[in-house]
Design a protein around this motif. Structure first.
Motif, mmCIF file in Angstrom:
data_model
loop_
_atom_site.group_PDB
_atom_site.id
_atom_site.type_symbol
_atom_site.label_atom_id
_atom_site.label_comp_id
_atom_site.label_asym_id
_atom_site.label_seq_id
_atom_site.Cartn_x
_atom_site.Cartn_y
_atom_site.Cartn_z
ATOM 1 N N LYS A 51 0.831 -1.203 0.000
ATOM 2 C CA LYS A 51 0.000 0.000 0.000
ATOM 3 C C LYS A 51 0.871 1.260 0.000
ATOM 4 N N GLU A 52 2.002 1.203 0.710
ATOM 5 C CA GLU A 52 2.898 2.355 0.735
ATOM 6 C C GLU A 52 3.482 2.608 -0.658
ATOM 7 N N ILE A 53 3.855 1.534 -1.339
ATOM 8 C CA ILE A 53 4.374 1.665 -2.709
ATOM 9 C C ILE A 53 3.306 2.281 -3.612
ATOM 10 N N LEU A 54 2.100 1.759 -3.519
ATOM 11 C CA LEU A 54 1.002 2.284 -4.343
ATOM 12 C C LEU A 54 0.747 3.753 -4.042
ATOM 13 N N SER A 55 0.843 4.119 -2.785
ATOM 14 C CA SER A 55 0.648 5.509 -2.395
ATOM 15 C C SER A 55 1.761 6.390 -2.959
ATOM 16 N N MET A 56 3.003 5.939 -2.839
ATOM 17 C CA MET A 56 4.125 6.722 -3.361
ATOM 18 C C MET A 56 4.017 6.905 -4.866
ATOM 19 N N LYS A 57 3.493 5.887 -5.558
ATOM 20 C CA LYS A 57 3.349 5.959 -7.007
ATOM 21 C C LYS A 57 2.048 6.651 -7.409
ATOM 22 N N ASN A 58 1.264 7.095 -6.442
ATOM 23 C CA ASN A 58 -0.011 7.773 -6.671
ATOM 24 C C ASN A 58 -0.935 6.938 -7.561
ATOM 25 N N ALA A 59 -0.979 5.650 -7.284
ATOM 26 C CA ALA A 59 -1.788 4.726 -8.079
ATOM 27 C C ALA A 59 -3.269 5.085 -8.034
ATOM 28 N N SER A 60 -3.721 5.634 -6.930
ATOM 29 C CA SER A 60 -5.145 5.942 -6.807
ATOM 30 C C SER A 60 -5.613 6.977 -7.823
ATOM 31 N N ALA A 61 -4.691 7.754 -8.376
ATOM 32 C CA ALA A 61 -5.079 8.754 -9.384
ATOM 33 C C ALA A 61 -5.685 8.102 -10.617
ATOM 34 N N MET A 62 -5.236 6.880 -10.928
ATOM 35 C CA MET A 62 -5.735 6.263 -12.154
ATOM 36 C C MET A 62 -7.154 5.724 -11.995
ATOM 37 N N TYR A 63 -7.606 5.515 -10.779
ATOM 38 C CA TYR A 63 -8.970 5.003 -10.602
ATOM 39 C C TYR A 63 -9.798 5.875 -9.668
ATOM 40 N N ALA A 64 -9.366 7.100 -9.463
ATOM 41 C CA ALA A 64 -10.092 8.010 -8.571
ATOM 42 C C ALA A 64 -11.526 8.233 -9.035
ATOM 43 N N ASN A 65 -11.738 8.210 -10.338
ATOM 44 C CA ASN A 65 -13.076 8.454 -10.879
ATOM 45 C C ASN A 65 -13.762 7.171 -11.325
#
Length: 180
Positions: A51-65
């Motif tokens: 989860k920390e890696i995903l957060s650092m890579k801002n992965a949530s931006a790709m599925y925020a919408n």
């Protein structure tokens, strides 16, 4: 180019996941055809590192919408099938979007599970350390641009190569006495 930039966060993450999974896949024996790969039970520490890696890579931006996008897509499909309910479906879409708001977080959980199943806890901790290093920070910053430029190059190459292929087809057809 705008189309490429629209999908850049997803492409960056997908490329990173694909490239980082290659060594792990090479080490695993081939799965039986048709069988789902076994998901080993991951430790809470491995999940947290993922989860920390995903957060650092801002992965949530790709599925925020993801939730509003899926609601909108479903609404459009329903309106096409039920034109006389357009007003109601527009109103219901707002209600459904509100009800399902936050469900995109399930994607984070699933992605963390995938990372934790592909990497050992120590490997994930090493990746966290790497991404916190100056080179890792540079990678996080520069990779989206590098991928965007790579995609633009690939698109340009494909367009030019298509013309080459078309020319080869025309030349071969001309040899057969046929102009295309």
């Amino acid at each position: 180019m705008k189309t490429v930039l629209k999908y850049l966060p997803a492409l960056t993450l997908a490329a990173g996941l694909a490239l980082s999974a290659i060594p792990a896949m090479a080490q695993q024996p081939a799965a039986k055809a048709g069988a789902a790969p076994a998901q080993p039970k991951s430790s809470p520490a491995a999940i947290a590192a993922a989860k920390e890696i995903l957060s650092m890579k801002n992965a949530s931006a790709m599925y925020a919408n993801a939730v509003p996008g899926m609601v909108e897509k479903t609404k459009i499909a329903l309106i096409q099938q039920n034109l006389n309910y357009q007003k109601d479906l527009n109103e219901v879409a707002q209600v459904v979007a509100q009800q399902l708001n936050g469900r995109q977080n399930e994607i984070t959980e699933g992605m963390a599970q995938v990372y934790a199943s592909e990497f050992t806890e120590q490997e994930l901790k090493d990746l966290v350390a790497f991404y916190k290093s100056p080179l890792g920070q540079k990678l996080i910053t520069a990779e989206p641009k590098a991928i965007g430029l790579s995609m633009a190059f690939m698109n340009s190459w494909a367009q030019n190569f298509t013309e080459t292929v078309m020319g080869a087809f025309r030349a071969e057809m001309r040899k057969r006495g046929k102009e295309i």
